[in-house]
Design an enzyme around this catalytic site. Structure first.
Site, mmCIF file in Angstrom:
data_model
loop_
_atom_site.group_PDB
_atom_site.id
_atom_site.type_symbol
_atom_site.label_atom_id
_atom_site.label_comp_id
_atom_site.label_asym_id
_atom_site.label_seq_id
_atom_site.Cartn_x
_atom_site.Cartn_y
_atom_site.Cartn_z
ATOM 1 N N ASP A 42 42.878 26.149 32.779
ATOM 2 C CA ASP A 42 42.927 26.773 34.100
ATOM 3 C C ASP A 42 41.680 26.465 34.927
ATOM 4 O OD1 ASP A 42 45.144 27.969 32.935
ATOM 5 O OD2 ASP A 42 44.665 29.970 33.707
ATOM 6 N N HIS A 185 39.827 26.839 29.736
ATOM 7 C CA HIS A 185 39.429 26.509 31.111
ATOM 8 C C HIS A 185 38.762 25.132 31.122
ATOM 9 C CE1 HIS A 185 39.815 30.906 31.340
ATOM 10 N NE2 HIS A 185 40.052 30.715 32.623
HETATM 11 ZN ZN LIG Z 1 42.450 31.106 36.846
#
Ligand SMILES: [Zn+2]
Length: 236
Positions: A42, A185
């Site tokens: 993400d 991430h």
């Molecule tokens: Zn996010």
């Protein structure tokens, strides 16, 4: 939770996109000799993203990226690389705000503009969505369903209070099961080293790294607006 959704969803709208129309593979033994896992990243794209793509490429591993729409144009070449290397690109909105704290019209714009942008830049229309801050309500679910999107959460969150690549790697390697979706991430360099370790160690244990759409196609039934915490339905 997924099992409940699938049970409730027997009469729900079934997807009309090309891949969603496919049926899950047979549950016979040969299919299950391979364990499937989906890495998701993400909040990119960042400089780290291209290094993760390099790691995945040398290992022939596929992943799913949920970029922030407002960062996509400045990294259009990297986004096209992602698509050309057969990774999936999901919708994570344009501005990464809580969709539950805005009017339905603004939330719809956040979602639909991200879909249009990603389709324009990569040539792939997103079929999966991850809500910023995991913020969801019925209104947002309706908007997602009407845009052909499934909601993708996760079954392993190895970065929780973890500050080293080694910890992140170990948490995934020790907990991985067939059908898992891993929440990562592509915003800090620890993700690069962690990815390398995860792919190397789990490949040696018989895992195949697939995109989220492929994971669901092979292990479950795709349903628009449904929420997936793993790629597995009761067959796993
Ligand atoms: Zn996010």
């Amino acid at each position: 939770m997924l099992r409940e959704i699938l049970a409730l969803g027997m009469g729900a709208i079934v997807g009309t996109t090309a891949w969603s129309a496919e049926q899950p593979l047979s549950t016979s033994g040969s299919v299950r000799t391979v364990k499937l896992i989906a890495l998701t990243y993400d909040d990119g794209p960042t400089a780290v993203t291209s290094r993760i793509l390099d790691v995945l490429k040398t290992r022939n591993a596929k992943a799913t990226f949920f970029p922030i729409g407002s960062k996509v144009h400045e990294a259009a070449a990297m986004m096209r690389r992602m698509a050309s290397e057969s990774h999936a690109i999901g919708n994570h909105t344009i501005n990464h705000l809580r969709l539950t704290e805005m009017s339905p019209d603004v939330a719809r714009a956040e979602i639909e503009e991200a879909n249009a942008l990603l389709t324009e830049v990569t040539g792939q229309r997103p079929t999966v969505f991850r809500p910023p801050y995991a913020a969801l309500n019925d209104s947002v679910r309706d908007i997602l369903r009407s845009n052909g999107l499934a909601i993708i959460m996760w079954s392993i969150y190895p970065e929780r209070l973890a500050f080293s690549a080694t910890t992140v790697r170990d948490r995934v390697v020790e907990n991985a099961r067939d059908g898992d979706i891993v929440f990562l991430h592509d915003t800090s360099s620890q993700a690069v080293e962690a990815t390398q370790g995860i792919v190397d160690e789990l490949s040696a244990k018989g895992f195949e790294f697939v995109t989220v759409p492929e994971l669901i196609r092979r292990r479950a039934t795709f349903s628009l607006g449904s929420t997936y915490e793993t790629g597995c339905d009761t067959a796993c």
